[in-house]
Design an enzyme around this catalytic site. Structure first.
Site, PDB file in Angstrom:
ATOM      1  N   TYR A  47       0.858  -1.184   0.000  1.00 32.36           N
ATOM      2  CA  TYR A  47       0.000   0.000   0.000  1.00 32.36           C
ATOM      3  C   TYR A  47       0.900   1.241   0.000  1.00 32.36           C
ATOM      4  CZ  TYR A  47      -4.711   1.749  -0.056  1.00 32.36           C
ATOM      5  OH  TYR A  47      -5.898   2.315  -0.471  1.00 32.36           O
ATOM      6  N   LEU A  48       1.723   1.289  -1.026  1.00 28.21           N
ATOM      7  CA  LEU A  48       2.852   2.218  -1.056  1.00 28.21           C
ATOM      8  C   LEU A  48       2.422   3.675  -1.177  1.00 28.21           C
ATOM      9  CD1 LEU A  48       5.367   0.347  -3.410  1.00 28.21           C
ATOM     10  CD2 LEU A  48       5.035   0.096  -0.935  1.00 28.21           C
ATOM     11  N   HIS A  52       7.434   5.286   1.207  1.00 30.18           N
ATOM     12  CA  HIS A  52       8.059   4.078   0.654  1.00 30.18           C
ATOM     13  C   HIS A  52       8.883   4.415  -0.594  1.00 30.18           C
ATOM     14  CE1 HIS A  52       4.241   2.258   2.481  1.00 30.18           C
ATOM     15  NE2 HIS A  52       5.191   1.631   3.140  1.00 30.18           N
ATOM     16  N   GLN A  76       3.854  -9.970  13.188  1.00 35.81           N
ATOM     17  CA  GLN A  76       4.087  -8.704  13.885  1.00 35.81           C
ATOM     18  C   GLN A  76       2.784  -8.009  14.276  1.00 35.81           C
ATOM     19  OE1 GLN A  76       6.263  -7.111  10.376  1.00 35.81           O
ATOM     20  NE2 GLN A  76       5.277  -5.175  10.864  1.00 35.81           N
ATOM     21  N   GLU A 163      12.678   6.473   9.168  1.00 35.87           N
ATOM     22  CA  GLU A 163      12.732   6.933  10.564  1.00 35.87           C
ATOM     23  C   GLU A 163      11.337   7.112  11.149  1.00 35.87           C
ATOM     24  OE1 GLU A 163      15.157  10.434  10.280  1.00 35.87           O
ATOM     25  OE2 GLU A 163      16.994   9.263  10.023  1.00 35.87           O
ATOM     26  N   ASP A 165       9.310   4.812  11.603  1.00 34.86           N
ATOM     27  CA  ASP A 165       9.273   3.715  12.580  1.00 34.86           C
ATOM     28  C   ASP A 165      10.610   3.737  13.325  1.00 34.86           C
ATOM     29  OD1 ASP A 165       6.724   1.967  11.713  1.00 34.86           O
ATOM     30  OD2 ASP A 165       7.669   2.832   9.946  1.00 34.86           O
ATOM     31  N   SER A 200       1.423   7.307   5.950  1.00 42.08           N
ATOM     32  CA  SER A 200       1.280   5.958   6.485  1.00 42.08           C
ATOM     33  C   SER A 200       0.211   5.240   5.684  1.00 42.08           C
ATOM     34  CB  SER A 200       0.849   6.019   7.957  1.00 42.08           C
ATOM     35  OG  SER A 200       0.391   4.740   8.383  1.00 42.08           O
ATOM     36  N   ARG A 202      -1.794   3.344   6.900  1.00 44.41           N
ATOM     37  CA  ARG A 202      -2.976   3.342   7.781  1.00 44.41           C
ATOM     38  C   ARG A 202      -3.768   4.650   7.689  1.00 44.41           C
ATOM     39  NH1 ARG A 202       0.573  -0.049  11.242  1.00 44.41           N
ATOM     40  NH2 ARG A 202      -0.486  -2.049  11.455  1.00 44.41           N
TER      41      ARG A 202
END
Ligand code: AMP
Length: 296
Positions: A47-48, A52, A76, A163, A165, A200, A202
């Protein structure tokens, strides 16, 4: 932007290929290594977005072969997390990735990655305990294990991570060092929307009202940064500055807001060396993370 801008198509040396079978991936890359080529890998869950793509462009500039991995790694995700509804769009992802110069896309399915009876995990200890490690038990063991598997399967010289994450990047750097994995780890800056929201996958979950409230994360980080620039060095005061805009957003609920040492992720009472303001916030039911490093 002209032909050299970030949207310009970057050359890829090999015919583009999608590989789904882990053994085929390993065999392919062993051939490329035998040819003396320098391999870069960019691990993603798909879901770039531009975050990314910034990693892919950096990889293209640093290696002969760029491998994009797309794998929504079940190990995860916690039992009550968003694994089943995590957004997926492989065709769209490949259409965005190919102009960035990707050579190989490794897109395995979960059954191919985890044989029945798999029982070996990579555990990074102290760095993986606080923050997202505390809130998402088992998350970083899942991450460290799948990244190790992806490194084994793609045999990279260099790997690119965001960064965004921040703790994940710290965990992976330590894992690579501690286990002599021999992969250079490159961390890349957070890519944001024009209004400050960290990109993101999300973000796709957010309703219009939630999208507006999600701006409270970057606003909180900006408030902490402003206090810091104004001379504030007290950790509790900086955390309070970061929390205020988030607390004022109706659909936002703080999971954590913490100031931690940027290298060891230990708690910081007074900032004397680089510290990271790290936060995780539920906006509606969507959990978003963001961070900013404060450098004295
Ligand atoms: P994900 O697909 O969310 O697992 O992310 C794959 C990689 O992209 C990770 O290394 C992330 O840190 C990185 N990434 C995700 N969002 C961003 C962003 N907004 N800016 C830079 N890197 C990002």
């Amino acid at each position: 932007m002209g032909a050299t801008g970030p949207d310009a198509a970057l050359p890829s040396r090999l015919p583009f290929e999608i590989i789904r079978d882990p053994r085929a991936m390993r065999a392919r890359v062993e051939d490329l290594r035998r040819d003396g080529l320098r391999i870069a890998v960019v691990p993603t869950m798909g879901y770039l977005h531009e975050g990314h793509l910034s990693l892919l462009r950096a990889a293209r500039a640093r290696a002969d072969v760029v491998i994009l991995t797309i794998f929504v790694n079940p190990t995860q995700f916690g039992p009550r997390e968003d694994l089943s509804r995590y957004p997926r769009d492989e065709d769209g992802d490949l259409a965005k990735a190919r102009p960035c110069g990707v050579d190989l896309a490794f897109c395995p399915d979960a059954a191919a990655m985890y044989a029945p009876g798999a029982q070996t995990f990579v555990e990074v200890r102290e760095l993986a305990r606080p923050l997202c490690g505390e809130k998402r038990p088992g998350h970083f063991a899942g991450v460290a294990t799948v990244v190790t598997k992806l490194f084994n399967l793609t045999q990279p010289h260099v790997a690119f991570f965001g960064e965004k994450d921040f703790q994940q990047l710290a965990v992976i750097r330590r894992m690579v060092r501690d286990l002599d994995q021999g992969v250079e780890i490159v961390g890349m800056p957070i890519v944001r929307e024009a209004d400050g929201l960290a990109m993101s996958s999300r973000n796709a979950y957010l309703s219009p009202d939630e999208r507006r409230d999600a701006l409270s994360l970057s606003a909180g980080l900006a408030a902490a940064e402003a206090a810091f620039r104004g001379g504030e060095r007290d950790g509790a005061a900086l955390v309070a500055a970061a929390r205020a805009p988030i607390a004022a957003a109706a659909s936002a609920r703080i999971d954590y807001v913490e100031l931690r040492d940027a290298d060891e992720l230990t708690p910081v009472e007074t900032v004397t060396r680089p510290a990271v303001m790290a936060l995780a916030v539920f906006v509606g039911t969507t959990r978003l993370i963001d961070n900013r490093v404060l450098r004295p």
